[in-house]
Design an enzyme around this catalytic site. Sequence first.
Site, PDB file in Angstrom:
ATOM      1  N   LYS B  86      -1.174  -6.335   9.609  1.00 57.63           N
ATOM      2  CA  LYS B  86      -3.080  -5.267   9.315  1.00 57.63           C
ATOM      3  C   LYS B  86      -3.738  -6.653   9.396  1.00 57.63           C
ATOM      4  CE  LYS B  86      -3.879  -3.748   5.041  1.00 57.63           C
ATOM      5  NZ  LYS B  86      -3.390  -3.026   3.567  1.00 57.63           N
ATOM      6  N   GLU B 185      -7.901   1.469  -1.160  1.00 58.96           N
ATOM      7  CA  GLU B 185      -7.052   0.409  -1.582  1.00 58.96           C
ATOM      8  C   GLU B 185      -7.730   0.489  -3.716  1.00 58.96           C
ATOM      9  OE1 GLU B 185      -6.264  -2.837   0.464  1.00 58.96           O
ATOM     10  OE2 GLU B 185      -4.323  -1.865   1.550  1.00 58.96           O
ATOM     11  N   ASP B 207      -9.502  -6.451  -5.734  1.00 60.84           N
ATOM     12  CA  ASP B 207      -8.954  -6.139  -5.183  1.00 60.84           C
ATOM     13  C   ASP B 207      -8.790  -7.680  -3.616  1.00 60.84           C
ATOM     14  OD1 ASP B 207      -6.858  -5.854  -2.849  1.00 60.84           O
ATOM     15  OD2 ASP B 207      -7.380  -3.887  -3.304  1.00 60.84           O
TER      16      ASP B 207
END
Lengths: 175, 621
Positions: B86, B185, B207
């Site tokens: 990623k 997210e 996050d």
Amino acid sequence: MNYFELFALAPSFELDLVELKAKYLELQRAVHPDKFANASERERLISVQKAAQINDAFTVLNATDSRAQYLLELAGFELAHETQTLKDPMFLMQQMELRETLEDITSAADPEQALADFQDEITSYIKDINQQFVTLFAKNDHASLSQAADLVRKIKFMLKLVQEALRVEEKIFAY
Amino acid sequence: MALLQISEPGQSSAPHQRRLAAGIDLGTTNSLVATVRSGEAVTLKDAQGHDSLPSIVHYSNLGIEVGRHAREHAISDAINTIVSVKRFMGRTLADVQGASGELPYVLSATENGLVNIETRAGKVNPIQVSSEILRPLLALATDTLGGDLDGVVITVPAYFDDAQRQGTKDAAELLGVKVFRLLNEPTAAAIAYGLDHDDEGVIAVYDLGGGTFDVSILRLNKGVFEVLATGGDSALGGDDFDQALAQWIYQQSGYTGDHSPALQREITQLACQTKELLSAQDSAELLLDLPCGSRWQATVTRDVFEELIAPLVKRTIMASRRAMRDAGLDLGDVNQVVMVGGSTRVPCVREQVSKYFQRELLTSIDPDKVVALGAAIQADILAGNKPDSDILLLDVLPLSLGLETMGGLTEKVISRNTTIPVAKAQEFTTFKDGQTAMALHILQGERELVDDCRSLARFELRGIPPMAAGAAHIRVTFQVDADGLLSVSAMEKSCGVQAAIEVKPSFGLTDNEVANMIKDSMTYARDDMEARMLAEEKVEAARVLEGLVSAMNDDGHLLSDEQAKPIKHAMMVLDQAAKDGELKDIKAAISACDDVSQDFAAQRMDQSIRQALSGQSVDDI
């Protein structure tokens, strides 16, 4: 359809922002692309365009400076891409002084406090200009509207300072 | 024929059929799939009972392995085992080499400079590697739900730029699955929490995952999730904690020999395990067999580890501070702070976040699962399984979009934290007589200098009618959709003539590269591939027809008989083509339906706007 019509509101500088927000959310509920996840490409495209238009309309009407400019544009004073400059030596002098103050902030003893004071000062100038705008705009004759247009130009100067103050803030806090 | 039997308004045309949908958290370290079953979002478990799949892909002579099996090769075959892919998504070779420390891969660049990884199975790019991670997750969802999925929601870090988002979407589309939405997210986490607790007010979502950091400030009110500001760093996460500790291990061990891929991996894994131990205990023992044959042993305390990661944690707090400022709120306005991502298990992260926000932290939903659960809820809604849902998600553009101007400077076109979808138009003119082309360089980022921003795309506008310098008025529209993806269109509008200008992007993968990827992703023979494309087109045809039938049912009254006739005709043609036509017939029929229903679609949209303002729902009419 202008932005006031889009929200079914009467054109006015003094808007009920709670009502504006409520209508904005109702409109987004109706057109947001998430409501068209299963629709055809065409419908999805229309939905994206409408939702973008409603977002833009809300942003313009929600902030006092853009609302003022928009009202003048509806009244025939094009301010967005104008080349006309502001002829107000006093105001321009004040701008230069404010700029100097801003430049000195990073080297101030307490830059955080100095910046906060500066930002408060600008905010109160903008508030002041907005109040003058309300009076002039209400008169609704050409001379008053033309003066109101100058006020919008002044706000633009002030907003540039707001932007530059944010840059200084990023430097101070090293974001 | 049954298709055109239009039922009375209010009477449903078909018994409600539940659509199959899933939410996928495609993470740096681990990936998960979740779905809504019996009204509740749950993560799906594989045959071994695991619900998280390590985001690791191993390429070997025998084939491709994903997850735990791939991890077994992480040290022994580091070059061919891709972890944390990623971090490479949407990145150029130069970005990757500049940002990360040592990487145990052989890297190269695509035609447009994007990173490629050379494996035993040939060159692979991050999109392909990501689609290998998605493949078993989709299979798990299909098996568990008992049918092909109608669509998925895939989560991305809020701070992902356009290239990273597009790459993620491409990875799913390579597998032939419909992506309802890319969901940020932190927003997904807010949905999972907000719906669970029926919260109202302002929440901050912090996050910190394996490779990315996001902070979002949201306002929740009666089903509306409004993102006020977002910030973060798409290259900061638990991996960096591991790297910091790994560097320390190198230094302490005094080892000065070669850093082989296997040794790099081993030390990174040791660092990662130690980090996890230090979340529960005050010190940990380190044991490492060095290639020179000696064994190195040491103790590391939590204090030492916290000192190593302090600058990284500080960066997250600064980003939180900036997001709060962008939201125009004071700390006292925040009602809840939600913690998401495995790296929020590190005690000093929790302490620092709690100290900054002056709040207790909310961790009641597993920070590793909360994103997938939120995505599942959104997928269920987008699939149409909850027609009465009044959820509305208003997200923002994470990074400003701008254009290069004279002198290597950027001019902002759309500022960060603008609510999406958004469209902005700018006008350009030619500066030479007879000029027929023009180049635009689009950048994403906050800095003034072009070199400090991410170069997103270079567009060439071609086909401008030759005119005197300055006579052409080219209106370029930048549109960002609800996924945060940018599209650019241009038009020449002088003398009332609207000439469509061709917009040729020169970023991402070239058409050839995409075609090869699709070919590579299919192990089928050519016939199978055609069969698959035909099958996919038939599904699309059914979708288009279903949409039109329900539109005609609901709003047929907007059309005169004259106007309805061509639409009905096009639907009939499509229905027939879908039954016995070839691929090209179905494509043509879909396109014809689309064309004839354009005005109808616009009328329907205007009608829903009028209804929204008059406070009437369709049922009341």
